[in-house]
Design an enzyme around this catalytic site. Structure first.
Site, PDB file in Angstrom:
ATOM      1  N   ARG A 191      20.553  18.786  -1.290  1.00 13.74           N
ATOM      2  CA  ARG A 191      19.952  19.856  -0.483  1.00 13.74           C
ATOM      3  C   ARG A 191      18.475  19.577  -0.220  1.00 13.74           C
ATOM      4  O   ARG A 191      17.978  19.770   0.895  1.00 13.74           O
ATOM      5  CB  ARG A 191      20.084  21.204  -1.199  1.00 13.74           C
ATOM      6  CG  ARG A 191      21.484  21.765  -1.272  1.00 13.74           C
ATOM      7  CD  ARG A 191      21.465  23.124  -1.931  1.00 13.74           C
ATOM      8  NE  ARG A 191      20.976  23.067  -3.303  1.00 13.74           N
ATOM      9  CZ  ARG A 191      20.496  24.104  -3.987  1.00 13.74           C
ATOM     10  NH1 ARG A 191      20.407  25.281  -3.404  1.00 13.74           N
ATOM     11  NH2 ARG A 191      20.103  23.975  -5.237  1.00 13.74           N
ATOM     12  N   GLU A 237      26.183  34.855  11.284  1.00 15.15           N
ATOM     13  CA  GLU A 237      26.531  33.475  11.608  1.00 15.15           C
ATOM     14  C   GLU A 237      27.086  33.310  13.020  1.00 15.15           C
ATOM     15  O   GLU A 237      26.817  32.305  13.684  1.00 15.15           O
ATOM     16  CB  GLU A 237      27.537  32.931  10.587  1.00 15.15           C
ATOM     17  CG  GLU A 237      26.973  32.701   9.203  1.00 15.15           C
ATOM     18  CD  GLU A 237      26.918  33.959   8.359  1.00 15.15           C
ATOM     19  OE1 GLU A 237      26.461  33.879   7.200  1.00 15.15           O
ATOM     20  OE2 GLU A 237      27.343  35.040   8.847  1.00 15.15           O
ATOM     21  N   ASP A 290      29.127  31.329  -8.106  1.00  9.99           N
ATOM     22  CA  ASP A 290      29.345  32.453  -7.196  1.00  9.99           C
ATOM     23  C   ASP A 290      30.798  32.736  -6.862  1.00  9.99           C
ATOM     24  O   ASP A 290      31.096  33.660  -6.100  1.00  9.99           O
ATOM     25  CB  ASP A 290      28.553  32.234  -5.901  1.00  9.99           C
ATOM     26  CG  ASP A 290      27.061  32.411  -6.113  1.00  9.99           C
ATOM     27  OD1 ASP A 290      26.684  33.167  -7.030  1.00  9.99           O
ATOM     28  OD2 ASP A 290      26.271  31.787  -5.388  1.00  9.99           O
TER      29      ASP A 290
END
Length: 309
Positions: free
Chosen positions: A7, A55, A114
């Protein structure tokens, strides 16, 4: 072995790209601190568009920017950047071949904390089925950086899936990178393992286990899932006793399915290793996730050995 974060490499590459090309713009869906698109935003705020958790609007806006001559990079978690705006990607980007680049961050099971709502076990399948879409999956941070530049130079839609965690660096900065090229990471004579993303490292570790059993496994990094060089796949599998595919993705519609299609003209015993017909879950760390889903080097070695013993 050196560990680097894909990332962070992606964010740094975006920033560098912004310095080189003023037509590069970046859109974010309220996750810039995680996708690392914030690095671009801090440097070029006038070319950084925070779209919020919307989105569908983000992808539609990206299509418009592309037709205005910009090169938009769209960012969110992989599960959100592909699933939520699928119709916009299909109708506004792929059908007209808009020059939009989509980054799916925290791909696969790498967002271990998550749970199933945030883990993308279907993003390769969703993107791969769309005509005109190029699908990329970097093996490490070094390849991620090169991939961002190559995607910007590519005309048309492109999807890059990026791991969330610090993972081993397997490639050299000096190595040339080309979309569509697969790389042999380890030679072998008994079976070939086609892997993508972090599963390349896992497969290399599995090859060490297999070698102790007298089985020599060739390991191939497939960083371009689409377009897949089918002729090269068959060439790399020639003379092998079996073919194994390994991916941090569902066994339906992912790398394994693409390799199987490429091998249709010359079938060999095959094993598709990935996430079976189930969603993700939560775990205390990434390694526990990979154990739960049978994606450890030991799991890969055991299933691979079963094909040739």
């Amino acid at each position: 072995m050196e560990l680097k974060n894909c990332r962070m490499a992606y964010g740094e590459a975006l920033k560098k790209l912004g310095e080189e090309n003023r037509n590069v713009v970046v859109l974010e869906a309220d996750l810039g601190n995680s996708t690392m698109s914030k690095l671009f935003g801090a440097e070029f705020p006038e070319r950084y568009f925070q779209m919020g958790i919307a989105e569908q609007n983000m992808l539609s806006t990206a299509a418009g920017l592309a037709f205005a001559g910009k090169i938009p990079f769209v960012n969110s978690f992989a599960v959100f950047s592909t699933g939520r705006p699928y119709d916009q990607i299909r109708s506004s980007i792929c059908i007209p071949e808009a020059n939009v680049k989509i980054c799916g961050s925290s791909a696969g099971l790498s967002d271990y904390g998550d749970g199933k709502t945030h883990q993308s076990i279907d993003d390769i399948a969703i993107m791969q089925v769309l005509p005109h879409m190029t699908v990329l999956s970097p093996v490490d941070a070094v390849e991620t950086e090169k991939m961002v530049k190559a995607a910007a130079e590519l005309a048309g839609p492109c999807y890059i899936r990026v791991n969330r965690n610090d993972i081993p660096v397997l490639t050299e900065p000096s190595e040339e990178y080309h979309i569509g090229k697969m790389s042999v990471m380890r030679e072998g004579t008994d079976l070939v393992i086609f892997a993508t993303g972090y599963m390349v490292y896992q497969s290399l570790e599995a090859a060490k286990i297999l070698e102790k059993k007298g089985i020599r496994a060739k390991v191939v990094n497939v960083s371009t899932i689409k377009p897949l060089d089918a002729e090269k796949v068959r060439e790399l599998a020639k003379g092998m006793k079996a073919v194994v595919t390994v991916e941090e993705h569902s066994v339906f519609g992912g790398l394994g399915a693409a390799i199987q299609k490429a091998m249709a003209k010359g079938p060999l015993p095959a094993e598709l290793i990935g996430v079976e017909d189930r969603f993700g879950t939560s775990a205390e760390n990434y390694e526990l996730m990979l154990q739960e889903y049978g994606l450890t080097p030991e799991d890969i070695a055991r299933r691979a050995a079963g094909l040739v013993q």
